[in-house]
Design a protein around this motif. Structure first.
Motif, PDB file in Angstrom:
ATOM      1  N   GLY A  10       0.814  -1.209   0.000  1.00  0.00           N
ATOM      2  CA  GLY A  10       0.000   0.000   0.000  1.00  0.00           C
ATOM      3  C   GLY A  10       0.847   1.258   0.000  1.00  0.00           C
ATOM      4  O   GLY A  10       0.573   2.213  -0.735  1.00  0.00           O
ATOM      5  N   ILE A  11       1.881   1.265   0.803  1.00  0.00           N
ATOM      6  CA  ILE A  11       2.768   2.432   0.861  1.00  0.00           C
ATOM      7  C   ILE A  11       3.572   2.544  -0.428  1.00  0.00           C
ATOM      8  O   ILE A  11       3.753   3.646  -0.963  1.00  0.00           O
ATOM      9  N   HIS A  12       4.046   1.429  -0.935  1.00  0.00           N
ATOM     10  CA  HIS A  12       4.810   1.420  -2.189  1.00  0.00           C
ATOM     11  C   HIS A  12       3.993   2.033  -3.330  1.00  0.00           C
ATOM     12  O   HIS A  12       4.498   2.859  -4.101  1.00  0.00           O
ATOM     13  N   ALA A  13       2.728   1.645  -3.407  1.00  0.00           N
ATOM     14  CA  ALA A  13       1.860   2.188  -4.461  1.00  0.00           C
ATOM     15  C   ALA A  13       1.734   3.702  -4.339  1.00  0.00           C
ATOM     16  O   ALA A  13       1.778   4.424  -5.343  1.00  0.00           O
ATOM     17  N   ARG A  14       1.575   4.186  -3.128  1.00  0.00           N
ATOM     18  CA  ARG A  14       1.437   5.626  -2.938  1.00  0.00           C
ATOM     19  C   ARG A  14       2.745   6.339  -3.287  1.00  0.00           C
ATOM     20  O   ARG A  14       2.746   7.398  -3.916  1.00  0.00           O
ATOM     21  N   LEU A  15       3.879   5.780  -2.901  1.00  0.00           N
ATOM     22  CA  LEU A  15       5.171   6.384  -3.245  1.00  0.00           C
ATOM     23  C   LEU A  15       5.318   6.476  -4.761  1.00  0.00           C
ATOM     24  O   LEU A  15       5.773   7.504  -5.280  1.00  0.00           O
ATOM     25  N   SER A  16       4.920   5.439  -5.462  1.00  0.00           N
ATOM     26  CA  SER A  16       4.986   5.449  -6.926  1.00  0.00           C
ATOM     27  C   SER A  16       4.081   6.534  -7.498  1.00  0.00           C
ATOM     28  O   SER A  16       4.467   7.257  -8.420  1.00  0.00           O
ATOM     29  N   GLU A  17       2.887   6.652  -6.934  1.00  0.00           N
ATOM     30  CA  GLU A  17       1.944   7.671  -7.392  1.00  0.00           C
ATOM     31  C   GLU A  17       2.481   9.081  -7.177  1.00  0.00           C
ATOM     32  O   GLU A  17       2.201   9.987  -7.958  1.00  0.00           O
ATOM     33  N   TRP A  18       3.219   9.260  -6.103  1.00  0.00           N
ATOM     34  CA  TRP A  18       3.800  10.575  -5.820  1.00  0.00           C
ATOM     35  C   TRP A  18       4.997  10.877  -6.707  1.00  0.00           C
ATOM     36  O   TRP A  18       5.570  11.955  -6.626  1.00  0.00           O
ATOM     37  N   GLY A  19       5.404   9.925  -7.534  1.00  0.00           N
ATOM     38  CA  GLY A  19       6.516  10.151  -8.452  1.00  0.00           C
ATOM     39  C   GLY A  19       7.882   9.903  -7.845  1.00  0.00           C
ATOM     40  O   GLY A  19       8.889  10.350  -8.401  1.00  0.00           O
ATOM     41  N   VAL A  20       7.947   9.185  -6.742  1.00  0.00           N
ATOM     42  CA  VAL A  20       9.235   8.849  -6.138  1.00  0.00           C
ATOM     43  C   VAL A  20       9.977   7.952  -7.128  1.00  0.00           C
ATOM     44  O   VAL A  20       9.419   6.960  -7.605  1.00  0.00           O
ATOM     45  N   ASP A  21      11.214   8.317  -7.465  1.00  0.00           N
ATOM     46  CA  ASP A  21      11.915   7.618  -8.537  1.00  0.00           C
ATOM     47  C   ASP A  21      12.312   6.183  -8.193  1.00  0.00           C
ATOM     48  O   ASP A  21      12.354   5.338  -9.072  1.00  0.00           O
ATOM     49  N   ARG A  22      12.578   5.882  -6.951  1.00  0.00           N
ATOM     50  CA  ARG A  22      12.957   4.520  -6.560  1.00  0.00           C
ATOM     51  C   ARG A  22      12.132   4.113  -5.340  1.00  0.00           C
ATOM     52  O   ARG A  22      12.621   4.103  -4.219  1.00  0.00           O
ATOM     53  N   PRO A  23      10.858   3.775  -5.560  1.00  0.00           N
ATOM     54  CA  PRO A  23       9.969   3.508  -4.430  1.00  0.00           C
ATOM     55  C   PRO A  23      10.421   2.367  -3.520  1.00  0.00           C
ATOM     56  O   PRO A  23      10.168   2.411  -2.319  1.00  0.00           O
ATOM     57  N   ASP A  24      11.105   1.352  -4.061  1.00  0.00           N
ATOM     58  CA  ASP A  24      11.595   0.265  -3.205  1.00  0.00           C
ATOM     59  C   ASP A  24      12.587   0.792  -2.179  1.00  0.00           C
ATOM     60  O   ASP A  24      12.508   0.471  -0.992  1.00  0.00           O
ATOM     61  N   LEU A  25      13.527   1.599  -2.651  1.00  0.00           N
ATOM     62  CA  LEU A  25      14.525   2.168  -1.739  1.00  0.00           C
ATOM     63  C   LEU A  25      13.891   3.202  -0.814  1.00  0.00           C
ATOM     64  O   LEU A  25      14.237   3.285   0.365  1.00  0.00           O
ATOM     65  N   ALA A  26      12.962   3.979  -1.343  1.00  0.00           N
ATOM     66  CA  ALA A  26      12.274   4.973  -0.515  1.00  0.00           C
ATOM     67  C   ALA A  26      11.489   4.290   0.600  1.00  0.00           C
ATOM     68  O   ALA A  26      11.476   4.766   1.748  1.00  0.00           O
ATOM     69  N   LEU A  27      10.859   3.177   0.283  1.00  0.00           N
ATOM     70  CA  LEU A  27      10.112   2.422   1.288  1.00  0.00           C
ATOM     71  C   LEU A  27      11.043   1.897   2.372  1.00  0.00           C
ATOM     72  O   LEU A  27      10.721   1.941   3.565  1.00  0.00           O
ATOM     73  N   THR A  28      12.211   1.431   1.974  1.00  0.00           N
ATOM     74  CA  THR A  28      13.207   0.974   2.953  1.00  0.00           C
ATOM     75  C   THR A  28      13.623   2.124   3.862  1.00  0.00           C
ATOM     76  O   THR A  28      13.718   1.960   5.080  1.00  0.00           O
ATOM     77  N   LEU A  29      13.834   3.292   3.279  1.00  0.00           N
ATOM     78  CA  LEU A  29      14.217   4.464   4.060  1.00  0.00           C
ATOM     79  C   LEU A  29      13.091   4.877   5.010  1.00  0.00           C
ATOM     80  O   LEU A  29      13.330   5.157   6.195  1.00  0.00           O
ATOM     81  N   LEU A  30      11.863   4.897   4.515  1.00  0.00           N
ATOM     82  CA  LEU A  30      10.723   5.278   5.348  1.00  0.00           C
ATOM     83  C   LEU A  30      10.552   4.291   6.506  1.00  0.00           C
ATOM     84  O   LEU A  30      10.381   4.690   7.654  1.00  0.00           O
ATOM     85  N   TRP A  31      10.588   2.986   6.207  1.00  0.00           N
ATOM     86  CA  TRP A  31      10.419   1.957   7.239  1.00  0.00           C
ATOM     87  C   TRP A  31      11.550   2.038   8.269  1.00  0.00           C
ATOM     88  O   TRP A  31      11.316   1.943   9.471  1.00  0.00           O
ATOM     89  N   SER A  32      12.774   2.232   7.789  1.00  0.00           N
ATOM     90  CA  SER A  32      13.922   2.331   8.700  1.00  0.00           C
ATOM     91  C   SER A  32      13.833   3.575   9.573  1.00  0.00           C
ATOM     92  O   SER A  32      14.165   3.530  10.764  1.00  0.00           O
ATOM     93  N   THR A  33      13.387   4.670   9.003  1.00  0.00           N
ATOM     94  CA  THR A  33      13.219   5.900   9.775  1.00  0.00           C
ATOM     95  C   THR A  33      12.139   5.712  10.835  1.00  0.00           C
ATOM     96  O   THR A  33      12.327   6.081  12.000  1.00  0.00           O
ATOM     97  N   ALA A  34      11.015   5.120  10.445  1.00  0.00           N
ATOM     98  CA  ALA A  34       9.937   4.874  11.404  1.00  0.00           C
ATOM     99  C   ALA A  34      10.410   3.944  12.521  1.00  0.00           C
ATOM    100  O   ALA A  34      10.131   4.192  13.698  1.00  0.00           O
ATOM    101  N   THR A  35      11.140   2.903  12.158  1.00  0.00           N
ATOM    102  CA  THR A  35      11.644   1.961  13.160  1.00  0.00           C
ATOM    103  C   THR A  35      12.630   2.644  14.102  1.00  0.00           C
ATOM    104  O   THR A  35      12.566   2.460  15.314  1.00  0.00           O
ATOM    105  N   GLY A  36      13.528   3.430  13.544  1.00  0.00           N
ATOM    106  CA  GLY A  36      14.507   4.135  14.369  1.00  0.00           C
ATOM    107  C   GLY A  36      13.854   5.111  15.334  1.00  0.00           C
ATOM    108  O   GLY A  36      14.209   5.164  16.521  1.00  0.00           O
ATOM    109  N   LEU A  37      12.904   5.892  14.835  1.00  0.00           N
ATOM    110  CA  LEU A  37      12.199   6.834  15.706  1.00  0.00           C
ATOM    111  C   LEU A  37      11.391   6.101  16.776  1.00  0.00           C
ATOM    112  O   LEU A  37      11.414   6.480  17.952  1.00  0.00           O
TER     113      LEU A  37
END
Length: 182
Positions: free
Chosen positions: A120-147
């Protein structure tokens, strides 16, 4: 499941004993073992259930096509609650497949629930035009986990910003870094 959930919320994974689960449910210990081979399998089932609840809560937000910053804050805040309950105790995804004492069949619902959230998040990242949604999702998940880890443990005493400031700042920086400029 209710008895296990109550024990887990009160005292974490270390307090999740099958005998106590049976007692809390008012059933024989053997009956618990008909459903779960060990506490890790019960934990995986409870974790999957909680992830499904998180996805159910996020689905309307994702469908409403929110501002990315608002979504990042919402996701990280929801994940913080999930992490406080499950993430700090054990990483069952790595234990799946036998060596950790967890049958793959018991881990599958957890993997399915995680996949639904990520898709679900990957689809939204793609819709927003994020160029590398797989990597962006990893960054988002890692940031959320770290916080979430920071704010649910003793490190909060070392760095004192409150949750709203920290997650707002992270969401702003993620949006700047990930979203295409207009």
């Amino acid at each position: 499941m209710n008895a296990g959930r109550d024990l887990l919320r009160e005292n974490g994974l270390r307090a999740l004993h099958m005998r106590d689960v049976a007692h809390g449910a008012g059933i024989a210990l053997g009956t618990v073992y008909l459903y779960f081979a060990n506490k890790e399998e019960l934990y995986a089932a409870l974790y999957a259930e909680r992830l499904e609840e998180m996805f159910t809560g996020l689905a309307p937000v994702l469908e409403a096509r929110p501002d990315p910053r608002e979504f990042f804050v919402r996701f990280m805040s929801d994940y913080r609650l999930l992490h406080a309950e499950f993430g700090k105790d054990v990483h069952l995804l790595a234990a799946g497949g036998g060596e950790g004492g967890i049958d793959q069949e018991a881990v599958d619902p957890l993997l399915h629930a995680t996949t639904r959230v990520l898709a679900g998040i990957h689809a939204r990242l793609s819709e927003w035009g994020v160029d590398r949604p797989d990597l962006a999702l990893t960054l988002l998940w890692s940031t959320a986990t770290g916080l979430a880890d920071h704010f649910s443990g003793p490190r909060t005493a070392l760095l004192a910003p409150d949750w709203e400031d920290a997650v707002g700042y992270a969401a702003e920086k993620l949006a700047i870094a990930l979203l295409p400029t207009k």
